[in-house]
Design an enzyme around this catalytic site. Structure first.
Site, short mmCIF file in Angstrom:
data_model
loop_
_atom_site.label_atom_id
_atom_site.label_comp_id
_atom_site.label_asym_id
_atom_site.label_seq_id
_atom_site.Cartn_x
_atom_site.Cartn_y
_atom_site.Cartn_z
N GLU A 1 0.12 7.62 -3.48
CA GLU A 1 1.18 7.31 -2.34
C GLU A 1 2.14 8.35 -2.20
O GLU A 1 2.66 8.87 -1.21
CB GLU A 1 1.64 5.92 -2.51
N HIS B 1 1.75 11.07 0.61
CA HIS B 1 2.53 10.84 1.95
C HIS B 1 4.17 11.17 1.77
O HIS B 1 4.62 11.76 2.78
CB HIS B 1 2.30 9.27 2.19
N HIS C 1 0.98 -1.03 0.13
CA HIS C 1 -0.14 -0.04 -0.09
C HIS C 1 0.86 1.14 0.17
O HIS C 1 0.77 2.05 -0.85
CB HIS C 1 -0.99 -0.08 1.20
#
Ligand SMILES: *[C@@H]1O[C@H](CO)[C@@H](O)[C@H](O)[C@H]1NC(C)=O
Ligand SMILES: *[C@@H]1O[C@H](CO)[C@@H](O)[C@H](O)[C@H]1NC(C)=O
Ligand SMILES: *[C@@H]1O[C@H](CO)[C@@H](O)[C@H](O)[C@H]1NC(C)=O
Ligand SMILES: *[C@@H]1O[C@H](CO)[C@@H](O)[C@H](O)[C@H]1NC(C)=O
Length: 324
Positions: free
Chosen positions: A171, A175, A90
């Site tokens: 992602e 992040h 993930h």
């Protein structure tokens, strides 16, 4: 001190094209991590001013290595399949040491075609995150000759209901831009655009490869099954023993007391096992992958806790590929 750094930056920019875009606006000089102490993130010393924030994670020091278990991708017809006998990657997330977090910290590195949330705070008062419309983040790897990395990512870093590279862009921008250690300044005056993207992907992969969730659970008799259900505490005990810290265990699907099995129960946790988030503090920059496992905070699970309430489903036929 900030003023001094800025001045030096302006002078240096004539020669080095300094970009002061990161979380702290630091200069792009002198980030030689090999010669500084690899302080542990979230320790008393791991604060900007005491350490080089390029060499010790000072912004998002509680690092989460997150994985998915899904049973379908929605893009099977285009060859987007799930790896047999493996969970999927993930991401790698930088939480603050107290467990709260920020997202989309540098909109100059926004490569997510479907920002979620749509503002930096998730509320209308936050800064809008504009959807990215340029070439997919996967294309950035070609410049670096990383076709092997791209192929690996298409096997193990799998999106649901969107192309894989859109998810990788999500992602990265949501992040990775909130790690001090992936700030572009950290890469010095000869920084190549997107260098830190490759670095982030490989770092996330290094953590992932040390966390073989499928094999760990299987070793404890917990295998995907559409006929046998499992108890949350058994899953937690298995993963904690293997990892060294209690991870967050996530579920989707119907709530237990909305299912026939849980009728009348007060347990309204979800019933379909789908996520694990492993927590770490990291010594030095996360790129070194020297993590110390820690327990998740107060948010431990959203799964049903009742005996046998959790399903770890087998993949749908045709959704899985054989890898190696
Ligand atoms: C970089 O390090 C050198 C040698 O210690 C020092 O003279 C210089 O001031 C430093 N520059 C910055 C911007 O930190
Ligand atoms: C958690 O830490 C961050 C960063 O230090 C801080 O901005 C935030 O206010 C803290 N949140 C809580 C709930 O203490
Ligand atoms: C499910 O559990 C919740 C929380 O305990 C409870 O409030 C709710 O009434 C339950 N629902 C049903 C349908 O039993
Ligand atoms: C197992 O159950 C899941 C969830 O209902 C379903 O998506 C999947 O197709 C099933 N797999 C097999 C092999 O029957």
């Amino acid at each position: 001190m900030a003023r001094t750094a800025l001045l030096l930056g302006l002078v240096a920019s004539i020669f080095f094209q300094t970009a002061l875009a990161g979380l702290y606006g630091e200069s792009n000089l002198n980030h030689t991590c090999a010669i500084v102490k690899n302080e542990l993130s979230c320790s008393a010393n791991a604060v900007p001013g005491l350490v080089d924030s390029c060499c010790v994670e000072t912004f998002g020091g509680l690092v989460l290595a997150t994985q998915f278990w899904s049973t379908w991708t929605g893009l099977e017809s285009e060859g987007q399949l799930l790896p047999k006998n493996s969970w999927t990657l993930h991401g790698l997330w930088p939480d603050f040491c107290n467990g709260s977090y920020t997202q989309y910290c540098d909109l100059s590195r926004q490569y997510d075609p479907e920002p979620s949330p749509k503002t930096t705070t998730g509320t209308p008062s936050g800064t809008p995150v504009p959807p990215y419309t340029g070439p997919g983040i996967g294309t950035f790897l070609a410049t670096f000759g990383k076709f092997d990395l791209l192929a690996w990512m298409n096997k193990y870093w799998i999106a649901q209901a969107q192309p894989n590279q859109d998810f990788w862009g999500h992602e990265f921008s949501k992040h990775a831009t909130c790690f001090s250690t992936f700030d572009t300044e950290c890469y010095g005056p000869s920084y190549q655009p997107h260098e830190e993207v490759v670095d982030f992907f490989t770092t996330a992969i290094t953590f992932f490869q040390r966390l073989p969730t499928f094999a760990w659970l299987a070793a404890d008799g917990i295998r995907p099954s559409n006929t046998t259900s499992y108890t949350l505490s058994k899953i937690q005990a298995s993963l904690t023993a293997h990892h060294g810290g209690l991870p967050f265990v996530g579920c989707t699907g119907p709530r237990y007391n909305a299912t026939a099995a849980g009728k009348g129960s007060l347990d309204n946790g979800f019933t379909q096992f789908s996520e694990v988030w492993y927590y770490y503090h990291v010594a030095g920059r996360p790129q070194r992958a020297d993590g110390v496992p820690v327990d998740t905070g107060s948010y431990r699970t959203n799964c049903a806790k009742a005996e046998g309430a959790v399903w770890y489903y087998q993949r749908a036929r045709g959704s899985e590929t054989c890898v190696r």
